[in-house]
Motif scaffolding. Sequence first.
Motif, PDB file in Angstrom:
ATOM      1  N   ALA A  14      -8.247 -53.744  -0.212  1.00  0.00           N
ATOM      2  CA  ALA A  14      -9.644 -54.120   0.026  1.00  0.00           C
ATOM      3  C   ALA A  14      -9.854 -54.345   1.521  1.00  0.00           C
ATOM      4  N   GLY A  15     -10.956 -53.828   2.022  1.00  0.00           N
ATOM      5  CA  GLY A  15     -11.412 -54.215   3.357  1.00  0.00           C
ATOM      6  C   GLY A  15     -10.704 -53.586   4.523  1.00  0.00           C
ATOM      7  N   GLU A  16     -10.109 -52.382   4.320  1.00  0.00           N
ATOM      8  CA  GLU A  16      -9.377 -51.770   5.435  1.00  0.00           C
ATOM      9  C   GLU A  16     -10.316 -50.910   6.301  1.00  0.00           C
TER      10      GLU A  16
ATOM     11  N   TRP B 295     -13.995 -51.809   9.128  1.00  0.00           N
ATOM     12  CA  TRP B 295     -14.912 -52.863   9.563  1.00  0.00           C
ATOM     13  C   TRP B 295     -16.096 -52.951   8.622  1.00  0.00           C
ATOM     14  N   HIS B 296     -16.392 -54.156   8.177  1.00  0.00           N
ATOM     15  CA  HIS B 296     -17.518 -54.323   7.247  1.00  0.00           C
ATOM     16  C   HIS B 296     -17.962 -55.770   7.152  1.00  0.00           C
ATOM     17  N   SER B 297     -19.139 -55.911   6.531  1.00  0.00           N
ATOM     18  CA  SER B 297     -19.666 -57.207   6.119  1.00  0.00           C
ATOM     19  C   SER B 297     -19.764 -57.102   4.598  1.00  0.00           C
ATOM     20  N   ASP B 298     -19.250 -58.091   3.881  1.00  0.00           N
ATOM     21  CA  ASP B 298     -19.111 -57.933   2.426  1.00  0.00           C
ATOM     22  C   ASP B 298     -20.452 -57.651   1.736  1.00  0.00           C
ATOM     23  N   VAL B 299     -20.417 -56.613   0.876  1.00  0.00           N
ATOM     24  CA  VAL B 299     -21.524 -56.286  -0.043  1.00  0.00           C
ATOM     25  C   VAL B 299     -22.894 -56.313   0.664  1.00  0.00           C
TER      26      VAL B 299
ATOM     27  N   ASP C 244      -2.481 -59.191   8.772  1.00  0.00           N
ATOM     28  CA  ASP C 244      -3.498 -60.017   9.442  1.00  0.00           C
ATOM     29  C   ASP C 244      -4.897 -59.507   9.096  1.00  0.00           C
ATOM     30  N   THR C 245      -5.880 -60.368   9.304  1.00  0.00           N
ATOM     31  CA  THR C 245      -7.276 -59.938   9.188  1.00  0.00           C
ATOM     32  C   THR C 245      -7.948 -60.130  10.546  1.00  0.00           C
ATOM     33  N   LEU C 246      -8.707 -59.109  10.960  1.00  0.00           N
ATOM     34  CA  LEU C 246      -9.463 -59.154  12.219  1.00  0.00           C
ATOM     35  C   LEU C 246     -10.909 -59.512  11.895  1.00  0.00           C
TER      36      LEU C 246
ATOM     37  N   PHE D  66     -12.715 -68.646   5.734  1.00  0.00           N
ATOM     38  CA  PHE D  66     -14.108 -68.704   5.273  1.00  0.00           C
ATOM     39  C   PHE D  66     -14.937 -68.026   6.356  1.00  0.00           C
ATOM     40  N   TRP D  67     -15.466 -66.831   6.046  1.00  0.00           N
ATOM     41  CA  TRP D  67     -16.227 -66.106   7.070  1.00  0.00           C
ATOM     42  C   TRP D  67     -17.693 -65.994   6.679  1.00  0.00           C
ATOM     43  N   ASP D  68     -18.526 -65.993   7.724  1.00  0.00           N
ATOM     44  CA  ASP D  68     -19.970 -65.870   7.560  1.00  0.00           C
ATOM     45  C   ASP D  68     -20.308 -64.386   7.681  1.00  0.00           C
TER      46      ASP D  68
ATOM     47  N   GLN E 253     -18.130 -59.308  11.097  1.00  0.00           N
ATOM     48  CA  GLN E 253     -17.509 -58.275  10.265  1.00  0.00           C
ATOM     49  C   GLN E 253     -16.011 -58.539  10.273  1.00  0.00           C
ATOM     50  N   HIS E 254     -15.313 -57.955   9.311  1.00  0.00           N
ATOM     51  CA  HIS E 254     -13.867 -58.147   9.276  1.00  0.00           C
ATOM     52  C   HIS E 254     -13.158 -56.868   8.864  1.00  0.00           C
ATOM     53  N   TYR E 255     -11.840 -56.853   9.083  1.00  0.00           N
ATOM     54  CA  TYR E 255     -11.006 -55.662   8.855  1.00  0.00           C
ATOM     55  C   TYR E 255      -9.633 -56.171   8.428  1.00  0.00           C
ATOM     56  N   ALA E 256      -9.211 -55.795   7.226  1.00  0.00           N
ATOM     57  CA  ALA E 256      -7.903 -56.227   6.714  1.00  0.00           C
ATOM     58  C   ALA E 256      -6.870 -55.153   7.061  1.00  0.00           C
ATOM     59  N   VAL E 257      -5.856 -55.526   7.820  1.00  0.00           N
ATOM     60  CA  VAL E 257      -4.866 -54.542   8.298  1.00  0.00           C
ATOM     61  C   VAL E 257      -3.771 -54.351   7.230  1.00  0.00           C
TER      62      VAL E 257
ATOM     63  N   TYR F 215      -7.036 -64.943  -3.696  1.00  0.00           N
ATOM     64  CA  TYR F 215      -8.272 -64.992  -4.478  1.00  0.00           C
ATOM     65  C   TYR F 215      -9.446 -65.159  -3.529  1.00  0.00           C
ATOM     66  N   ARG F 216     -10.522 -64.414  -3.796  1.00  0.00           N
ATOM     67  CA  ARG F 216     -11.717 -64.513  -2.945  1.00  0.00           C
ATOM     68  C   ARG F 216     -12.932 -64.867  -3.778  1.00  0.00           C
ATOM     69  N   VAL F 217     -13.735 -65.777  -3.279  1.00  0.00           N
ATOM     70  CA  VAL F 217     -15.065 -65.998  -3.865  1.00  0.00           C
ATOM     71  C   VAL F 217     -16.103 -65.706  -2.780  1.00  0.00           C
TER      72      VAL F 217
HETATM   73  C1  SIN Z   1     -11.888 -58.419   2.282  1.00  0.00           C
HETATM   74  O1  SIN Z   1     -12.399 -59.336   1.651  1.00  0.00           O
HETATM   75  O2  SIN Z   1     -12.541 -57.549   2.838  1.00  0.00           O
HETATM   76  C2  SIN Z   1     -10.368 -58.414   2.411  1.00  0.00           C
HETATM   77  C3  SIN Z   1      -9.937 -59.376   3.445  1.00  0.00           C
HETATM   78  C4  SIN Z   1      -8.435 -59.485   3.524  1.00  0.00           C
HETATM   79  O3  SIN Z   1      -7.729 -59.072   2.604  1.00  0.00           O
HETATM   80  O4  SIN Z   1      -7.951 -60.024   4.510  1.00  0.00           O
END
Ligand code: SIN
Length: 280
Positions: free
Chosen positions: A100-102, A104-108, A131-133, A247-249, A254-258, A269-271
């Motif tokens: 998931a999340g590989e 750059w994105h903002s969730d949904v 790591d997550t960026l 916890f990201w806003d 945006q984030h990127y899971a490496v 687990y993510r909510v």
């Molecule tokens: C995601 O929620 O986009 C994945 C984030 C992660 O696994 O670090």
Amino acid sequence: MSDPIAAASGILIRPLTPTIGAEVLGVDLADLTDAEFALIQQALTEHQVIFFRDQDISVDALKAFGARFGTLDVHPNDPGLEGHPEVMMIHADEKSKRVAGEMWHSDVSCSNEPPMGSILRMFQVPESGGDTLFASMYAAYEALSERMKVMLDGLTAMHDGGPYYRAVNQIIGRDDGGRSYPTAVHPVVRTHPASGRKCLYVNSMFTTQILGVPVAESDALLAFLFDHVKNPQFQCRFRWEQHSVAFWDNRCSQHYAVWDYFPHVRSGYRVTVRGEQPLA
Ligand code: SIN
């Protein structure tokens, strides 16, 4: 530099960079006072993504923490954890074909009311990597020239969940039964409801077209913006440990899971907490 009120309550807020990200030390997320909750809210608004260590909390406690910030969303393409549809399992191992999340994105962001925030609690991490960026979309907007800001302010863009979610389902061999996915039109530059600051709100996972300009111009602008947001000046990088929580806003980052740890295991687990319709 620590916030004096936070320091008085025993909480320490330690920024990772001047631009984005802070560690919050001295709290138990399963047992928060109202004052601690208020400080966490303030830290999230200020730093856009906040991190906690040593939070060995249950699924119910994670849900309860998230629910203090708003209604928990059910993901449009993830079946959720058994008995907990609002909890998304983030998992990779030696059998994984994707994570998931590989990108750059903002969730949904394809939702009409995209999540204000996402909270990920990690319970298994690889020895290194994973790591997550995180990137500040305030910084990305503020770094644009005045002419480009004028051009983007007032434009809207289409966010479509279909192309990305269908590609995910194809890779993992999940039959989506021909279902439809959310689409939404959002401002290209949004104003954050809590900080009042402007930030860029397009991302390469979901934004398919800038509306009101020729397709060729939209394609060129999006290519420029998707590249622009990758500037390391706008970023922080989080090194996970077992029982870390991030916890990201989603409204201003945006984030990127490496995925550099294959074939090792990484699990959490993510909510996600429901947000509001983005406003220009
Ligand atoms: C995601 O929620 O986009 C994945 C984030 C992660 O696994 O670090």
